[in-house]
Design a protein around this motif. Sequence first.
Motif, PDB file in Angstrom:
ATOM      1  N   LEU A  20       0.842  -1.197   0.000  1.00  0.00           N
ATOM      2  CA  LEU A  20       0.000   0.000   0.000  1.00  0.00           C
ATOM      3  C   LEU A  20       0.879   1.250   0.000  1.00  0.00           C
ATOM      4  CD1 LEU A  20      -2.720  -0.990   2.642  1.00  0.00           C
ATOM      5  CD2 LEU A  20      -2.722  -1.345   0.163  1.00  0.00           C
ATOM      6  N   GLU A  21       0.473   2.218  -0.789  1.00  0.00           N
ATOM      7  CA  GLU A  21       1.254   3.457  -0.896  1.00  0.00           C
ATOM      8  C   GLU A  21       0.642   4.510   0.019  1.00  0.00           C
ATOM      9  OE1 GLU A  21       1.606   4.481  -5.000  1.00  0.00           O
ATOM     10  OE2 GLU A  21       2.463   2.536  -5.565  1.00  0.00           O
ATOM     11  N   LEU A  22       1.021   4.454   1.300  1.00  0.00           N
ATOM     12  CA  LEU A  22       0.538   5.413   2.290  1.00  0.00           C
ATOM     13  C   LEU A  22       1.386   6.678   2.244  1.00  0.00           C
ATOM     14  CD1 LEU A  22      -0.019   2.965   5.293  1.00  0.00           C
ATOM     15  CD2 LEU A  22      -1.560   3.502   3.382  1.00  0.00           C
ATOM     16  N   ARG A  23       0.836   7.737   2.784  1.00  0.00           N
ATOM     17  CA  ARG A  23       1.564   9.012   2.791  1.00  0.00           C
ATOM     18  C   ARG A  23       1.412   9.703   4.147  1.00  0.00           C
ATOM     19  NH1 ARG A  23       3.464  10.555  -2.112  1.00  0.00           N
ATOM     20  NH2 ARG A  23       2.623   9.453  -3.931  1.00  0.00           N
ATOM     21  N   THR A  24       2.460  10.417   4.547  1.00  0.00           N
ATOM     22  CA  THR A  24       2.420  11.211   5.776  1.00  0.00           C
ATOM     23  C   THR A  24       1.619  12.485   5.495  1.00  0.00           C
ATOM     24  OG1 THR A  24       4.400  12.481   5.210  1.00  0.00           O
ATOM     25  CG2 THR A  24       4.730  10.373   6.336  1.00  0.00           C
ATOM     26  N   PRO A  25       1.218  13.215   6.553  1.00  0.00           N
ATOM     27  CA  PRO A  25       0.516  14.496   6.333  1.00  0.00           C
ATOM     28  C   PRO A  25       1.300  15.460   5.458  1.00  0.00           C
ATOM     29  CG  PRO A  25       0.322  13.810   8.620  1.00  0.00           C
ATOM     30  CD  PRO A  25       1.292  12.859   7.977  1.00  0.00           C
ATOM     31  N   GLU A  26       2.626  15.307   5.450  1.00  0.00           N
ATOM     32  CA  GLU A  26       3.453  16.193   4.618  1.00  0.00           C
ATOM     33  C   GLU A  26       3.529  15.706   3.167  1.00  0.00           C
ATOM     34  OE1 GLU A  26       4.601  14.758   7.493  1.00  0.00           O
ATOM     35  OE2 GLU A  26       3.999  16.511   8.686  1.00  0.00           O
ATOM     36  N   LYS A  82       4.856  12.696   2.220  1.00  0.00           N
ATOM     37  CA  LYS A  82       5.937  11.750   1.990  1.00  0.00           C
ATOM     38  C   LYS A  82       5.382  10.334   1.831  1.00  0.00           C
ATOM     39  CE  LYS A  82      10.238   9.972   3.990  1.00  0.00           C
ATOM     40  NZ  LYS A  82      11.157  10.016   5.157  1.00  0.00           N
ATOM     41  N   ARG A  83       5.863   9.616   0.809  1.00  0.00           N
ATOM     42  CA  ARG A  83       5.375   8.267   0.518  1.00  0.00           C
ATOM     43  C   ARG A  83       5.975   7.252   1.468  1.00  0.00           C
ATOM     44  NH1 ARG A  83       7.417   4.164  -2.626  1.00  0.00           N
ATOM     45  NH2 ARG A  83       5.913   2.700  -3.522  1.00  0.00           N
TER      46      ARG A  83
END
Length: 373
Positions: free
Chosen positions: A17-23, A25-26
């Motif tokens: 899964l390609e999750l991302r931070t609030p900023e 970032k992958r």
Amino acid sequence: MISGHLSAKAGKWYMVLELRTPEGKRIPKWIGTGLPIKGNKHKAEEMLYQMRLEYSDARGTSGNMLFSEYLKQWIKDRQCELAKATFDSYKSILEGQVIQFYAPKRIALSALRPADIIAYHQELRKKGVSESTVLRHHAVIHKALEDAYYHELISANPAARVRRPRKEVYVIKPYTAQECRQLLDSIQGEKLEPMLTMAIYTGMRRGELLGLRWGTIDFSANIINVQHEVIRGNVDGKAALFAQDKLKRTASLRTLPMVEPLRNMLLTERQRRYGESQVKAGDYVFIDEKGHPLKPNYVTTAFPKLLAKYGLRPIRLHDLRHSCANLLITARAPLIEVQQWLGHSSIQTTADLYSHLTFQEKLNSAETIKNFE
């Protein structure tokens, strides 16, 4: 919806899964499926889809996803399960026009209404496209939304409440036996003579003709095995040829008898190319000057030019397939045999296509009744 893909590792499928931070970032997240690689790809894809839904719902993203973004992800997910030609067609329709129409409108998938789909139909009609084209686009949109409904991304499929565009009826006007003979007599010595001869005598589709290999022709038993095709597709936006042994329908895999004129033509072609050398079973029968399979577009565009050159009635290349059916029906072959010869998936398809050709047989029957004593 959160993006993701499958990855093979240590003999098993993993979901990434390609999750991302609030900023922004992958952060890839690996999740094991526990499934061995062999024979489990479709099951792993379903698990991936469900996992993406769960993570999207947890983050509150699935309901707010734009319809245009959903279509981008949907066609990407379908690549593994669709035939190459079907995938290319769907992708061309979606990326070429549908997504471009909906992206600026920023309509959420969950907010899409029948009126929004009707608006797209009207936009196509303004451009002057045929109703058959509108129908094709509608069918792709309907399928994409049906999958969204199946996976509970939407409560109902709005495309199901839109009146289906009417398909334009193409009236088949195949060559008669006399016109087929005129064609074969006229094109003797032409580059496409062998292929067009094969088309008339067998009714094979363009891709099947281009995919015919010497190893599938049995001269001792006088049969031709139809089990391979060459189609045109796209790779990174560039045209490319794809060879495949898996035909679109099981019924397309068939064995045809090789009539004497066809046998003589193939023997002549084999002698011309190989002489006394050994024939390579994997070699294609119809090739260009460089020994490559003839390109589908070349054959399609060269055929009408050939007809014009000899003053023959204009028809499409695919109409030679219908002409073969016409020859069979004129010879009073049962419709079930015509179905099997052409490789139709059902006899209903054959009946729908050639009901007007069989009308002459009804006239013959009527004449029989009239003369009854």
